[in-house]
Write an enzyme that holds these catalytic residues in place. Structure first.
Site, PDB file in Angstrom:
ATOM      1  N   ASN A   1      -8.807  19.434  50.240  1.00 54.96           N
ATOM      2  CA  ASN A   1      -8.769  19.127  48.821  1.00 54.96           C
ATOM      3  C   ASN A   1      -9.718  19.843  49.069  1.00 54.96           C
ATOM      4  O   ASN A   1     -10.907  19.785  50.245  1.00 54.96           O
ATOM      5  CB  ASN A   1      -8.995  17.435  48.641  1.00 54.96           C
ATOM      6  CG  ASN A   1      -7.349  17.536  48.312  1.00 54.96           C
ATOM      7  OD1 ASN A   1      -6.584  17.057  49.345  1.00 54.96           O
ATOM      8  ND2 ASN A   1      -7.706  17.179  47.157  1.00 54.96           N
TER       9      ASN A   1
ATOM     10  N   HIS B   1      -7.870  17.318  39.943  1.00 55.06           N
ATOM     11  CA  HIS B   1      -8.130  17.213  41.377  1.00 55.06           C
ATOM     12  C   HIS B   1      -7.819  18.925  41.846  1.00 55.06           C
ATOM     13  O   HIS B   1      -6.813  19.793  41.756  1.00 55.06           O
ATOM     14  CB  HIS B   1      -6.454  16.535  41.228  1.00 55.06           C
ATOM     15  CG  HIS B   1      -5.597  16.971  42.983  1.00 55.06           C
ATOM     16  ND1 HIS B   1      -5.920  15.613  43.890  1.00 55.06           N
ATOM     17  CD2 HIS B   1      -5.146  17.149  43.454  1.00 55.06           C
ATOM     18  CE1 HIS B   1      -5.070  15.184  45.052  1.00 55.06           C
ATOM     19  NE2 HIS B   1      -4.805  17.098  44.709  1.00 55.06           N
TER      20      HIS B   1
ATOM     21  N   CYS C   1      -0.235  20.000  50.201  1.00 58.83           N
ATOM     22  CA  CYS C   1       1.114  19.776  49.575  1.00 58.83           C
ATOM     23  C   CYS C   1       2.496  20.339  50.802  1.00 58.83           C
ATOM     24  O   CYS C   1       2.506  21.518  51.175  1.00 58.83           O
ATOM     25  CB  CYS C   1       1.595  20.078  48.261  1.00 58.83           C
ATOM     26  SG  CYS C   1       2.885  20.745  47.113  1.00 58.83           S
TER      27      CYS C   1
ATOM     28  N   ASP D   1      -3.706  12.202  49.822  1.00 60.08           N
ATOM     29  CA  ASP D   1      -2.968  13.546  50.265  1.00 60.08           C
ATOM     30  C   ASP D   1      -3.282  14.093  51.323  1.00 60.08           C
ATOM     31  O   ASP D   1      -3.065  15.007  51.795  1.00 60.08           O
ATOM     32  CB  ASP D   1      -4.431  14.389  49.134  1.00 60.08           C
ATOM     33  CG  ASP D   1      -3.406  15.072  48.824  1.00 60.08           C
ATOM     34  OD1 ASP D   1      -3.084  15.975  48.912  1.00 60.08           O
ATOM     35  OD2 ASP D   1      -3.928  15.735  47.278  1.00 60.08           O
TER      36      ASP D   1
ATOM     37  N   HIS E   1      -7.736  21.352  44.923  1.00 56.48           N
ATOM     38  CA  HIS E   1      -8.232  22.108  46.536  1.00 56.48           C
ATOM     39  C   HIS E   1      -8.509  23.472  46.957  1.00 56.48           C
ATOM     40  O   HIS E   1      -9.113  24.001  45.836  1.00 56.48           O
ATOM     41  CB  HIS E   1      -6.419  22.710  46.704  1.00 56.48           C
ATOM     42  CG  HIS E   1      -5.541  20.741  47.141  1.00 56.48           C
ATOM     43  ND1 HIS E   1      -4.962  21.058  48.250  1.00 56.48           N
ATOM     44  CD2 HIS E   1      -5.034  20.045  46.208  1.00 56.48           C
ATOM     45  CE1 HIS E   1      -4.257  19.416  48.393  1.00 56.48           C
ATOM     46  NE2 HIS E   1      -4.533  19.819  46.777  1.00 56.48           N
TER      47      HIS E   1
HETATM   48 ZN   LIG Z   1      -3.432  17.692  46.517  1.00 58.06          ZN
END
Ligand SMILES: [Zn+2]
Length: 316
Positions: free
Chosen positions: A253, A211, A244, A18, A213
């Site tokens: 993140n 997950h 993203c 990521d 951010h």
């Molecule tokens: Zn992510």
């Protein structure tokens, strides 16, 4: 006082995937391998090491098979990779990764923009991957990662009932594990609490990771809200890397070192060395001189009361 706390949690380090996919810098393979080895040395035992996407689309992810090969030499390391489709899944299985994550966007609009498939077409791809996996005898687990579960920058709101429906569809299609992601930083603790409660109940032991951010500063609060309803595994990135390509401004993140600070403050075991995490963060800053790293612990430093010797979990 907080209740419902687990005695241990797992932090899945996602910076090599990521994090790196969202920066312009191409990190040479030798630095990726050093990054991997130092993350392992800091105590991380689950690492998402890259993704199997065509190098012309994401040159940052070139060499993922080599990173998996190195990762598989590290004892007790659980190695996951991201795959966009069956082709990527075949590469992941050939690489020997323990788990491959197929991202699915609960937002129809985000799904079309990011994956060029509707969510239910991604579910169908999971079924094809499951069939191919079972036919090949591969042991690589399939994780369905439901992204934009709390809304997205293109569509706005995403109906929680649609997220729950897709979790059920993924399980029916043969996903071994389910995760929920706030891809663009729209999640808030109350919504996280309700949606994770439903998803964890539905997926049971197959629920895997949360997950978040930290786009709008609620990453850590959302972690607590998810943990309160049973989540015990959290994705994070050293230095708060991550983003993203279809979520402008979604950078970041939750930071691994900040998350470790939170958990240790509550007496929850992570197995991580804060000192080594912060040392690696510094090396990453050197490897990515043109990128902005986030997180707060590195800046403020650890307080004199660290390492919180007197704390014990409310519930072991
Ligand atoms: Zn992510």
């Amino acid at each position: 006082m907080l209740t419902n706390l687990p005695s241990t949690v797992v932090v899945r380090e996602a910076s090599l995937r990521d994090g790196l996919q969202s920066v312009a810098t191409i990190v040479p393979i030798e630095n990726k391998l050093a990054w991997l080895r130092e993350a392992y040395a800091a105590g991380l035992r689950e690492i998402e090491v890259g993704s199997f996407v065509p190098a012309r689309l994401l040159p940052q992810m070139e060499g993922t098979a080599d990173v998996v090969a190195e990762a598989r030499t590290l004892p007790d390391l659980f190695v996951s990779v991201l795959v966009p489709n069956l082709r990527g899944a075949e590469m992941a299985m050939a690489s020997g990764a323990h788990m491959m994550t197929l991202p699915l966007s609960a937002s129809h609009a985000h799904s079309l923009a990011n994956l060029r498939k509707a969510p239910d077409e991604v579910v169908a791809e999971v079924a094809r991957i499951r069939a191919a996996r079972d036919a090949s005898g591969s042991k690589t687990l399939i994780e369905g990662g439901v992204g934009t579960a709390f809304g997205c920058t293109i569509q706005g709101a995403v109906d929680p009932a649609e997220v729950v429906r897709l979790v059920g569809q993924l399980l029916d299609a043969g996903a071994d594990r389910i995760s929920l992601a706030d891809t663009v930083g729209y999640a808030t603790p109350d919504v996280v609490h309700d949606l994770f409660d439903q998803a964890v109940r539905l997926a049971g032991d197959q629920f895997w990771s949360a997950h978040f951010h930290d786009t709008r500063g609620l990453g850590i609060a959302n972690v607590l809200a998810a943990m309160d309803v049973g989540a015990t595994r959290f994705d994070a990135c050293l230095g708060g890397l991550g983003g993203c390509p279809h979520a402008p401004g979604a950078s970041g993140n939750v930071s691994t070192e900040d998350l470790n600070y939170l958990f240790t403050s509550m007496g929850i075991s992570t197995g991580l060395s804060m000192e080594k995490l912060l040392a690696l963060r510094q090396r990453i800053a050197d490897w990515l001189p043109h990128e902005t790293l986030r997180g707060v612990i590195w800046q403020a430093g650890l307080p004199k009361i660290y390492p919180f010797a007197s704390t014990t979990p409310a519930h072991a």
